[in-house]
Design an enzyme around this catalytic site. Structure first.
Site, PDB file in Angstrom:
ATOM      1  N   GLU A   1      38.366  45.046  83.567  1.00 49.90           N
ATOM      2  CA  GLU A   1      37.456  46.010  82.957  1.00 49.90           C
ATOM      3  C   GLU A   1      36.911  46.984  83.999  1.00 49.90           C
ATOM      4  O   GLU A   1      36.918  48.205  83.801  1.00 49.90           O
ATOM      5  CB  GLU A   1      36.304  45.271  82.281  1.00 49.90           C
TER       6      GLU A   1
ATOM      7  N   TRP B   1      41.784  38.657  71.934  1.00 51.22           N
ATOM      8  CA  TRP B   1      40.957  38.418  73.116  1.00 51.22           C
ATOM      9  C   TRP B   1      41.771  38.403  74.401  1.00 51.22           C
ATOM     10  O   TRP B   1      41.286  38.778  75.456  1.00 51.22           O
ATOM     11  CB  TRP B   1      40.242  37.073  72.993  1.00 51.22           C
TER      12      TRP B   1
ATOM     13  N   ASP C   1      47.941  15.547  79.363  1.00 51.69           N
ATOM     14  CA  ASP C   1      49.389  15.366  79.389  1.00 51.69           C
ATOM     15  C   ASP C   1      49.710  14.093  80.175  1.00 51.69           C
ATOM     16  O   ASP C   1      48.837  13.526  80.845  1.00 51.69           O
ATOM     17  CB  ASP C   1      50.052  16.588  80.041  1.00 51.69           C
TER      18      ASP C   1
ATOM     19  N   ASP D   1      41.522  44.654  76.183  1.00 51.11           N
ATOM     20  CA  ASP D   1      40.701  45.864  76.094  1.00 51.11           C
ATOM     21  C   ASP D   1      40.771  46.667  77.379  1.00 51.11           C
ATOM     22  O   ASP D   1      40.764  47.904  77.354  1.00 51.11           O
ATOM     23  CB  ASP D   1      39.253  45.513  75.759  1.00 51.11           C
TER      24      ASP D   1
END
Length: 362
Positions: free
Chosen positions: A86, A332, A244, A258
């Site tokens: 960002e 997202w 696992d 974004d």
């Protein structure tokens, strides 16, 4: 508070709040072509670019933006001198605006060069993508709403869909590597993981959020993106998140769509502005790279395990084929990873099915 507009001809706007003097702003003061706007912008620009300001750290000839000047913060990062994809996208926007005003596009290109070097993992940081099998993108692990429900059991028996764009991307760009920004970077190596566990090199790729929607910034577990089991427990940090029978050293990165979308948007604006100046060639190479980033950004538009989109919320949803696992929204994240040991030569990729309204900017 009240906002009153003047006539359309004068385009004057007055904002007032009880007990305060009204402030008037004219449209000409918001026009980037006016001397007043240029002066105001360059004043702020020079403050931010001043080496003593604390907004950037210099590595060689390139600048890396801090997420914030302050180090204490409660936001997506838990430490302001980390950086985010960002922050890189807004650094790019800053330099786009500078180029628009000054006609100098070198700082814009330098911002992309920094983004490419420090936010997009190099081949050496994602070395086993050639082992990726698009028909089996990843092993299913359920998401849980609470942190105490982790680690989540890996379930190899749950069917996953096929990845329909891996082949397209490899054909187009001649590589199996992903051209997307990892979202979180420890610029000053505050956590001490270093680059791929070397303990010293900065900037360093790190990650935090991995345990469902209830996890908040100071409840995350900061970890190195390249988990060589040098830090954490016997299995590094892997067994905190997935359960696992055995664990393998691996590298793994998460993209914040974004930010990549904003970088593509800014490159488009730069191309428009530079072309209007007769300088489109100055940004052509960077715009081409932004286009490439946009092609990889499509991973954010697929279901996490490439399941067919439809009215199904259970692990038994039908596996997708072709692009019927694409929901066409910016989710997202998307993520990818693979074996740290190059002789093992395996890799995985996932999309995401959770999308936020704020990311859907056309």
């Amino acid at each position: 508070m009240s906002v009153a507009g003047g006539s359309l001809g004068s385009a004057t706007f007055t904002a007032s709040a009880t007990g305060y003097t009204a402030a008037t702003v004219t449209a000409t003061e918001l026009d980037p072509n006016t001397p007043a706007f240029k002066t105001a912008f360059l004043t702020q620009y020079n403050k931010m670019k001043d080496p003593s300001s604390g907004y950037f750290r210099k590595f060689g000839d390139l600048l890396v933006p801090y997420h914030s000047v302050e180090t204490l913060m409660v936001e997506a990062p838990d430490q302001g001198h980390e950086t985010t994809s960002e922050a890189f996208s807004y650094y790019l926007w800053l330099e786009m605006a500078y180029g628009q005003i000054q006609g100098d596009w070198a700082p814009f290109n330098a911002a992309w060069a920094s983004l490419e070097k420090y936010a997009i993992p190099a081949h050496a940081d994602q070395p086993t993508n050639d082992g990726y099998n698009a028909s089996k993108p990843a092993t299913y692990a359920a998401e849980a709403p609470r942190m105490d429900q982790y680690p989540s059991q890996l379930q190899s028996g749950v069917s996953v869909g096929s990845d329909p764009i891996a082949g397209e991307l490899k054909t187009a760009y001649g590589t199996s590597d992903i051209y997307g920004m990892h979202w979180l970077i420890d610029v000053d190596n505050t956590y001490g993981f270093g680059h791929c566990g070397d303990g010293t090199t900065a900037p360093a790729y790190i990650n935090t959020y991995q345990r469902g929607s209830s996890e908040s910034v100071w409840e995350t577990i900061p970890q190195p993106s390249c988990d060589t089991f040098k830090y954490g427990g016997t299995n590094g940090y892997l067994d905190l998140f997935t359960k696992d029978s055995s664990y393998a050293k691996q590298w793994k990165y998460t993209d914040a769509p974004d930010a990549d979308a904003r970088a593509v948007q800014v490159a488009f604006l730069a191309e428009q502005a530079a072309t209007a100046q007769g300088k489109g060639g100055d940004v052509a190479a960077t715009v081409k790279k932004a286009s490439k980033m946009g092609d990889y950004l499509r991973y954010a538009m697929f279901d996490k395990y490439f399941k067919k989109i439809g009215n199904c919320t259970s692990p038994n949803c039908a596996a997708g084929t072709g692009k019927d696992s694409m929901h066409y929204l910016l989710s997202w994240y998307y993520a990818w990873g693979g074996a740290y040991d190059t002789s093992a030569n395996w890799a995985w990729r996932i999309g995401d099915g959770a999308s936020h309204q704020g990311y859907q900017n056309p």
